[in-house]
Design a protein around this motif. Structure first.
Motif, PDB file in Angstrom:
ATOM      1  N   ALA A 116      45.857  44.138  38.454  1.00  0.00           N
ATOM      2  CA  ALA A 116      45.282  44.369  39.784  1.00  0.00           C
ATOM      3  C   ALA A 116      45.878  45.618  40.418  1.00  0.00           C
ATOM      4  CB  ALA A 116      45.525  43.151  40.673  1.00  0.00           C
ATOM      5  N   ALA A 117      47.182  45.824  40.226  1.00  0.00           N
ATOM      6  CA  ALA A 117      47.843  47.028  40.751  1.00  0.00           C
ATOM      7  C   ALA A 117      47.275  48.280  40.097  1.00  0.00           C
ATOM      8  CB  ALA A 117      49.351  46.938  40.511  1.00  0.00           C
ATOM      9  N   ASN A 118      46.982  48.186  38.808  1.00  0.00           N
ATOM     10  CA  ASN A 118      46.378  49.323  38.100  1.00  0.00           C
ATOM     11  C   ASN A 118      44.992  49.640  38.659  1.00  0.00           C
ATOM     12  OD1 ASN A 118      48.633  49.482  36.466  1.00  0.00           O
ATOM     13  ND2 ASN A 118      47.707  48.332  34.775  1.00  0.00           N
ATOM     14  N   PHE A 119      44.246  48.599  39.010  1.00  0.00           N
ATOM     15  CA  PHE A 119      42.930  48.806  39.639  1.00  0.00           C
ATOM     16  C   PHE A 119      43.080  49.645  40.912  1.00  0.00           C
ATOM     17  CE2 PHE A 119      39.911  45.174  38.113  1.00  0.00           C
ATOM     18  CZ  PHE A 119      39.983  45.683  36.825  1.00  0.00           C
ATOM     19  N   ILE A 120      44.123  49.351  41.676  1.00  0.00           N
ATOM     20  CA  ILE A 120      44.363  50.103  42.915  1.00  0.00           C
ATOM     21  C   ILE A 120      44.607  51.576  42.596  1.00  0.00           C
ATOM     22  CG2 ILE A 120      46.000  50.439  44.825  1.00  0.00           C
ATOM     23  CD1 ILE A 120      46.274  47.390  44.959  1.00  0.00           C
ATOM     24  N   ASP A 140      45.456  42.737  57.422  1.00  0.00           N
ATOM     25  CA  ASP A 140      46.892  42.941  57.191  1.00  0.00           C
ATOM     26  C   ASP A 140      47.141  43.678  55.881  1.00  0.00           C
ATOM     27  OD1 ASP A 140      49.812  42.311  57.676  1.00  0.00           O
ATOM     28  OD2 ASP A 140      49.513  41.183  55.818  1.00  0.00           O
ATOM     29  N   ALA A 141      46.433  43.288  54.807  1.00  0.00           N
ATOM     30  CA  ALA A 141      46.611  43.936  53.506  1.00  0.00           C
ATOM     31  C   ALA A 141      46.131  45.382  53.534  1.00  0.00           C
ATOM     32  CB  ALA A 141      45.871  43.150  52.425  1.00  0.00           C
ATOM     33  N   ALA A 142      45.001  45.621  54.200  1.00  0.00           N
ATOM     34  CA  ALA A 142      44.466  46.985  54.295  1.00  0.00           C
ATOM     35  C   ALA A 142      45.422  47.882  55.073  1.00  0.00           C
ATOM     36  CB  ALA A 142      43.099  46.960  54.971  1.00  0.00           C
ATOM     37  N   ARG A 143      46.034  47.347  56.106  1.00  0.00           N
ATOM     38  CA  ARG A 143      47.000  48.107  56.901  1.00  0.00           C
ATOM     39  C   ARG A 143      48.191  48.530  56.039  1.00  0.00           C
ATOM     40  NH1 ARG A 143      51.552  46.533  59.626  1.00  0.00           N
ATOM     41  NH2 ARG A 143      52.157  47.761  61.465  1.00  0.00           N
ATOM     42  N   LYS A 144      48.695  47.615  55.228  1.00  0.00           N
ATOM     43  CA  LYS A 144      49.838  47.925  54.361  1.00  0.00           C
ATOM     44  C   LYS A 144      49.477  48.995  53.331  1.00  0.00           C
ATOM     45  CE  LYS A 144      51.883  43.346  54.923  1.00  0.00           C
ATOM     46  NZ  LYS A 144      52.034  41.987  54.342  1.00  0.00           N
ATOM     47  N   LEU A 145      48.304  48.858  52.729  1.00  0.00           N
ATOM     48  CA  LEU A 145      47.881  49.856  51.747  1.00  0.00           C
ATOM     49  C   LEU A 145      47.654  51.225  52.392  1.00  0.00           C
ATOM     50  CD1 LEU A 145      45.408  48.138  49.238  1.00  0.00           C
ATOM     51  CD2 LEU A 145      47.590  49.241  48.728  1.00  0.00           C
ATOM     52  N   ILE A 241      50.384  35.979  50.429  1.00  0.00           N
ATOM     53  CA  ILE A 241      51.490  36.170  49.488  1.00  0.00           C
ATOM     54  C   ILE A 241      51.009  36.873  48.222  1.00  0.00           C
ATOM     55  CG2 ILE A 241      53.031  34.925  47.911  1.00  0.00           C
ATOM     56  CD1 ILE A 241      53.467  32.894  50.168  1.00  0.00           C
ATOM     57  N   LEU A 242      49.878  36.417  47.685  1.00  0.00           N
ATOM     58  CA  LEU A 242      49.346  37.032  46.469  1.00  0.00           C
ATOM     59  C   LEU A 242      48.988  38.501  46.706  1.00  0.00           C
ATOM     60  CD1 LEU A 242      47.098  34.128  45.138  1.00  0.00           C
ATOM     61  CD2 LEU A 242      49.189  35.004  44.099  1.00  0.00           C
ATOM     62  N   LEU A 243      48.371  38.793  47.831  1.00  0.00           N
ATOM     63  CA  LEU A 243      48.020  40.177  48.157  1.00  0.00           C
ATOM     64  C   LEU A 243      49.275  41.027  48.324  1.00  0.00           C
ATOM     65  CD1 LEU A 243      45.008  39.783  50.600  1.00  0.00           C
ATOM     66  CD2 LEU A 243      45.011  41.048  48.451  1.00  0.00           C
ATOM     67  N   ASP A 244      50.296  40.469  48.955  1.00  0.00           N
ATOM     68  CA  ASP A 244      51.554  41.206  49.122  1.00  0.00           C
ATOM     69  C   ASP A 244      52.143  41.589  47.772  1.00  0.00           C
ATOM     70  OD1 ASP A 244      51.516  41.252  51.846  1.00  0.00           O
ATOM     71  OD2 ASP A 244      53.045  39.711  52.131  1.00  0.00           O
ATOM     72  N   PHE A 245      52.126  40.670  46.812  1.00  0.00           N
ATOM     73  CA  PHE A 245      52.698  40.961  45.499  1.00  0.00           C
ATOM     74  C   PHE A 245      51.896  42.032  44.759  1.00  0.00           C
ATOM     75  CE2 PHE A 245      54.755  36.518  45.305  1.00  0.00           C
ATOM     76  CZ  PHE A 245      55.902  37.010  45.916  1.00  0.00           C
ATOM     77  N   ILE A 246      50.586  41.993  44.905  1.00  0.00           N
ATOM     78  CA  ILE A 246      49.751  43.032  44.281  1.00  0.00           C
ATOM     79  C   ILE A 246      50.066  44.395  44.890  1.00  0.00           C
ATOM     80  CG2 ILE A 246      47.381  43.859  44.013  1.00  0.00           C
ATOM     81  CD1 ILE A 246      46.503  40.896  43.967  1.00  0.00           C
ATOM     82  N   ILE A 247      50.177  44.438  46.204  1.00  0.00           N
ATOM     83  CA  ILE A 247      50.450  45.702  46.896  1.00  0.00           C
ATOM     84  C   ILE A 247      51.844  46.214  46.565  1.00  0.00           C
ATOM     85  CG2 ILE A 247      50.762  46.747  49.186  1.00  0.00           C
ATOM     86  CD1 ILE A 247      48.551  44.800  50.172  1.00  0.00           C
ATOM     87  N   THR A 249      53.569  45.642  43.863  1.00  0.00           N
ATOM     88  CA  THR A 249      53.551  46.114  42.478  1.00  0.00           C
ATOM     89  C   THR A 249      52.873  47.470  42.372  1.00  0.00           C
ATOM     90  OG1 THR A 249      53.481  43.822  41.690  1.00  0.00           O
ATOM     91  CG2 THR A 249      52.868  45.536  40.111  1.00  0.00           C
ATOM     92  N   ALA A 250      51.791  47.654  43.119  1.00  0.00           N
ATOM     93  CA  ALA A 250      51.073  48.930  43.106  1.00  0.00           C
ATOM     94  C   ALA A 250      51.946  50.059  43.644  1.00  0.00           C
ATOM     95  CB  ALA A 250      49.792  48.821  43.920  1.00  0.00           C
ATOM     96  N   ILE A 251      52.653  49.797  44.735  1.00  0.00           N
ATOM     97  CA  ILE A 251      53.522  50.820  45.331  1.00  0.00           C
ATOM     98  C   ILE A 251      54.673  51.167  44.403  1.00  0.00           C
ATOM     99  CG2 ILE A 251      55.101  51.286  47.236  1.00  0.00           C
ATOM    100  CD1 ILE A 251      53.288  49.552  49.015  1.00  0.00           C
ATOM    101  N   GLU A 252      55.289  50.142  43.805  1.00  0.00           N
ATOM    102  CA  GLU A 252      56.413  50.388  42.896  1.00  0.00           C
ATOM    103  C   GLU A 252      55.965  51.139  41.647  1.00  0.00           C
ATOM    104  OE1 GLU A 252      60.317  50.413  41.614  1.00  0.00           O
ATOM    105  OE2 GLU A 252      59.443  49.954  43.582  1.00  0.00           O
ATOM    106  N   SER A 253      54.802  50.792  41.109  1.00  0.00           N
ATOM    107  CA  SER A 253      54.278  51.475  39.929  1.00  0.00           C
ATOM    108  C   SER A 253      53.991  52.938  40.232  1.00  0.00           C
ATOM    109  CB  SER A 253      53.000  50.784  39.437  1.00  0.00           C
ATOM    110  OG  SER A 253      53.259  49.452  39.047  1.00  0.00           O
ATOM    111  N   ARG A 254      53.507  53.194  41.451  1.00  0.00           N
ATOM    112  CA  ARG A 254      53.219  54.561  41.856  1.00  0.00           C
ATOM    113  C   ARG A 254      54.509  55.384  41.897  1.00  0.00           C
ATOM    114  NH1 ARG A 254      50.616  54.763  47.451  1.00  0.00           N
ATOM    115  NH2 ARG A 254      48.882  53.808  46.310  1.00  0.00           N
ATOM    116  N   LYS A 255      55.596  54.796  42.362  1.00  0.00           N
ATOM    117  CA  LYS A 255      56.881  55.493  42.419  1.00  0.00           C
ATOM    118  C   LYS A 255      57.345  55.881  41.019  1.00  0.00           C
ATOM    119  CE  LYS A 255      58.715  53.309  46.627  1.00  0.00           C
ATOM    120  NZ  LYS A 255      59.765  52.400  47.144  1.00  0.00           N
ATOM    121  N   LYS A 256      57.189  54.950  40.080  1.00  0.00           N
ATOM    122  CA  LYS A 256      57.659  55.192  38.711  1.00  0.00           C
ATOM    123  C   LYS A 256      56.839  56.247  38.006  1.00  0.00           C
ATOM    124  CE  LYS A 256      59.580  50.562  38.012  1.00  0.00           C
ATOM    125  NZ  LYS A 256      59.496  49.299  37.230  1.00  0.00           N
ATOM    126  N   SER A 257      55.547  56.344  38.366  1.00  0.00           N
ATOM    127  CA  SER A 257      54.678  57.303  37.697  1.00  0.00           C
ATOM    128  C   SER A 257      54.772  58.679  38.344  1.00  0.00           C
ATOM    129  CB  SER A 257      53.231  56.823  37.732  1.00  0.00           C
ATOM    130  OG  SER A 257      52.772  56.685  39.076  1.00  0.00           O
TER     131      SER A 257
END
Length: 257
Positions: A116-120, A140-145, A241-247, A249-257
């Protein structure tokens, strides 16, 4: 059992006349349904087994056996609740929320979260689809993204959401949030998105739903029905909670890449 039957009654407006007849019988005779066979029920109602199976799917079950299983489990839960030491009003609701969160955390699939994070990452634009009580979770999720640097939106107007669904492409991502996975508007949007080959993620509070068959990835949170009179107090925390974990993971993956 009363809470489950009250939730099922909310589907009446989405059913055909024959399907309403089946649902009315289920609501009036839950114990009999729990101990009946599909063929026996069809004979009692003078309705085809196909109509009964279709009705079960329309009200959020995978089929008649899934309905029977749920009715039996709900009955067992009522007996368990009656037998155990009584808790205070607030303590009982604290226990309910704790059980929901613990179950949701125990059943998280990290590989699916990463997908799901990769989809983002792969998407030009992200739109959240949620109506009613699920809308605040989307906002709330859209605001965080958005604050993380992702172009996304969560709209309130149904007609506007329909218009957006018809304009998204395979380069975009739609995240649909629905407690039941059976909300008419959400199913409509999901069908449009599927036809347009838009990448889709569903966050739902029920294991079996029609929404699951219309999207690429489904995450299931545990939510117990909770009503105070006619007021729906069912929690949406597990969805968030599920949306928070996806977001995250997406943010952390972006940092690593």
């Amino acid at each position: 059992m009363k809470i489950l039957l009250k939730r099922l009654a909310q589907y009446k407006g989405e059913l055909s006349q024959l399907e309403k007849q089946v649902l009315d019988y289920i609501i009036a005779n839950p114990e009999q349904i729990a101990n009946s066979s599909l063929n026996a029920l069809a004979k009692n109602l003078f309705i085809s087994t196909a109509t009964i199976s279709r009705t079960c799917k329309r009200i959020g079950f995978s089929g008649f056996q899934d309905l029977k299983y749920t009715l039996n489990k709900d009955s067992e839960q009522e007996l368990y609740e009656a037998a155990k030491p009584s808790l205070s009003f607030l303590s009982s609701h604290m226990e309910r929320v704790q059980q929901e969160i613990e179950w949701t955390l125990e059943h998280i699939n990290e590989a699916q979260i990463q997908k799901a994070a990769n989809f983002i990452h792969e998407s030009n634009f992200i739109e959240f689809f949620g109506v009613g009580a699920s809308l605040p979770t989307c906002i709330d999720a859209a605001r965080k993204l958005t604050f993380s640097g992702t172009i996304c939106n969560a709209r309130e107007d149904w007609d506007e959401l329909r218009c957006v669904a018809k304009r998204l492409s395979s380069k975009d991502l739609a995240i649909l949030v629905s407690y039941s996975g059976e909300t008419a508007h959400i199913l409509e949007f999901a069908a449009i998105l599927k036809e347009r080959n838009v990448k889709t993620i569903a966050i739902v509070g029920r294991k079996s739903s029609r929404l699951k068959d219309l999207v690429n990835i489904t995450f299931h949170a545990q939510i117990q029905n909770c009503y105070l009179g006619d007021l729906d107090m069912s929690s949406r925390f597990p969805l968030s909670i599920l949306l928070d974990f996806i977001i995250l993971t997406a943010i952390e993956s972006r940092k690593k890449s």
